[in-house]
Design an enzyme around this catalytic site. Structure first.
Site, PDB file in Angstrom:
ATOM      1  N   GLY A  34       0.882  -1.314  -0.227  1.00 41.85           N
ATOM      2  CA  GLY A  34      -0.119  -0.077   0.034  1.00 41.85           C
ATOM      3  C   GLY A  34       0.820   1.177   0.062  1.00 41.85           C
ATOM      4  O   GLY A  34       2.066   1.028   0.056  1.00 41.85           O
ATOM      5  N   SER A  36       2.727   4.776   1.143  1.00 38.68           N
ATOM      6  CA  SER A  36       3.373   5.237   2.289  1.00 38.68           C
ATOM      7  C   SER A  36       2.354   6.091   3.044  1.00 38.68           C
ATOM      8  O   SER A  36       1.625   6.620   2.467  1.00 38.68           O
ATOM      9  CB  SER A  36       4.612   6.261   2.028  1.00 38.68           C
ATOM     10  OG  SER A  36       4.933   6.813   2.969  1.00 38.68           O
ATOM     11  N   SER A  38      -0.281   4.452   4.629  1.00 46.88           N
ATOM     12  CA  SER A  38      -1.585   3.614   4.548  1.00 46.88           C
ATOM     13  C   SER A  38      -1.790   3.037   5.976  1.00 46.88           C
ATOM     14  O   SER A  38      -2.871   2.618   6.202  1.00 46.88           O
ATOM     15  CB  SER A  38      -1.759   2.891   3.339  1.00 46.88           C
ATOM     16  OG  SER A  38      -0.613   1.785   3.367  1.00 46.88           O
ATOM     17  N   LYS A  40       0.568   0.271   6.810  1.00 44.57           N
ATOM     18  CA  LYS A  40       0.965  -1.134   6.521  1.00 44.57           C
ATOM     19  C   LYS A  40       1.747  -1.650   7.715  1.00 44.57           C
ATOM     20  O   LYS A  40       1.504  -2.685   8.103  1.00 44.57           O
ATOM     21  CB  LYS A  40       2.040  -1.153   5.217  1.00 44.57           C
ATOM     22  CG  LYS A  40       1.308  -0.842   3.908  1.00 44.57           C
ATOM     23  CD  LYS A  40       2.292  -0.916   2.925  1.00 44.57           C
ATOM     24  CE  LYS A  40       3.694  -0.122   3.049  1.00 44.57           C
ATOM     25  NZ  LYS A  40       3.480   1.396   2.991  1.00 44.57           N
ATOM     26  N   SER A  41       2.854  -0.750   8.016  1.00 41.98           N
ATOM     27  CA  SER A  41       3.780  -1.306   9.105  1.00 41.98           C
ATOM     28  C   SER A  41       2.908  -1.320  10.575  1.00 41.98           C
ATOM     29  O   SER A  41       3.287  -2.209  11.395  1.00 41.98           O
ATOM     30  CB  SER A  41       4.825  -0.227   9.154  1.00 41.98           C
ATOM     31  OG  SER A  41       5.679  -0.304   8.109  1.00 41.98           O
ATOM     32  N   SER A 108       6.103  -1.853  -2.168  1.00 43.17           N
ATOM     33  CA  SER A 108       6.068  -2.830  -3.461  1.00 43.17           C
ATOM     34  C   SER A 108       5.113  -2.160  -4.450  1.00 43.17           C
ATOM     35  O   SER A 108       3.978  -3.113  -4.639  1.00 43.17           O
ATOM     36  CB  SER A 108       5.724  -4.156  -3.077  1.00 43.17           C
ATOM     37  OG  SER A 108       4.784  -4.368  -2.273  1.00 43.17           O
TER      38      SER A 108
END
Length: 199
Positions: A34, A36, A38, A40-41, A108
């Site tokens: 997704g 930056s 969003s 994710k981490s 990605s």
């Protein structure tokens, strides 16, 4: 294409199936993708924390952390982004072979790169998790001020600004991070793993 010659893959005495049986759960890669900002981490770490709490062997491969070591020689050109994803895909595969559920948090941005990673896994072991969030919301969050820097031209080839993000067409899981809490996102992922009898 590989530059190495005269090499042979050696199967270990203890198999992935042996490790999974001992662990009492399956192994797989949860590939969070997704924009930056969003989430994710944040979600990947929360999933990993909950798996750990449940006694499940897990590990997080974070994009920034990987670029501190394994991929510190790579920049952000299209070629380097592709190589970054290829390398981490190979590392993730090793973690899965070791019997872990590995969560990865990488922008990605290119579908072809993600599909190339998917192709090295056994069917069902690569779980693409699309963390969908409008870019406007990502820019509001922007904890590292990356979007602001990209808008000012201080960062080049920034995904979503002057480099494209190709959203997954058929991800296993889609999380609308602007509509759910982190806890709800975690439960969505865990429910999928339960449905597939991975945990």
């Amino acid at each position: 294409m590989s530059k190495s010659t005269n090499i042979t893959w050696h199967d270990t005495t203890i198999s992935k199936a042996d490790r999974n049986a001992q662990n009492g759960h399956g192994s797989c890669t949860l590939w969070f993708t997704g924009l930056s900002g969003s989430g994710k981490s944040t979600i990947a770490n929360a999933v990993s924390n909950e798996l750990f709490r449940q006694g499940i062997n897990e590990y997080v491969l974070d994009g920034d952390n990987i670029r501190h070591g394994l991929n510190k020689d790579l920049g952000f050109s299209d070629h380097d982004r592709t190589e970054n994803i290829r390398r981490i895909g190979e590392v993730a595969k090793l973690f899965v072979d070791s019997g872990k559920i590995v969560t990865t948090a990488f922008i990605s941005p290119f579908r072809s790169d993600r599909e190339q990673v998917r192709d090295i896994f056994t069917e069902g072991e690569f779980i693409e998790v699309f963390v969908s969030c409008p870019i406007e919301e990502c820019e509001k969050r922007d904890p590292k001020q990356l979007y602001a820097k990209a808008r000012r031209g201080e960062i080049k080839d920034f995904t979503g600004i002057d480099s494209p993000y190709e959203a997954p067409e058929k991800p296993e899981i889609t999380i609308h991070s602007n509509e759910v809490t982190v806890g709800e996102a975690v439960e969505q992922v865990l429910n999928y793993l339960r449905e597939k009898n991975i945990i």
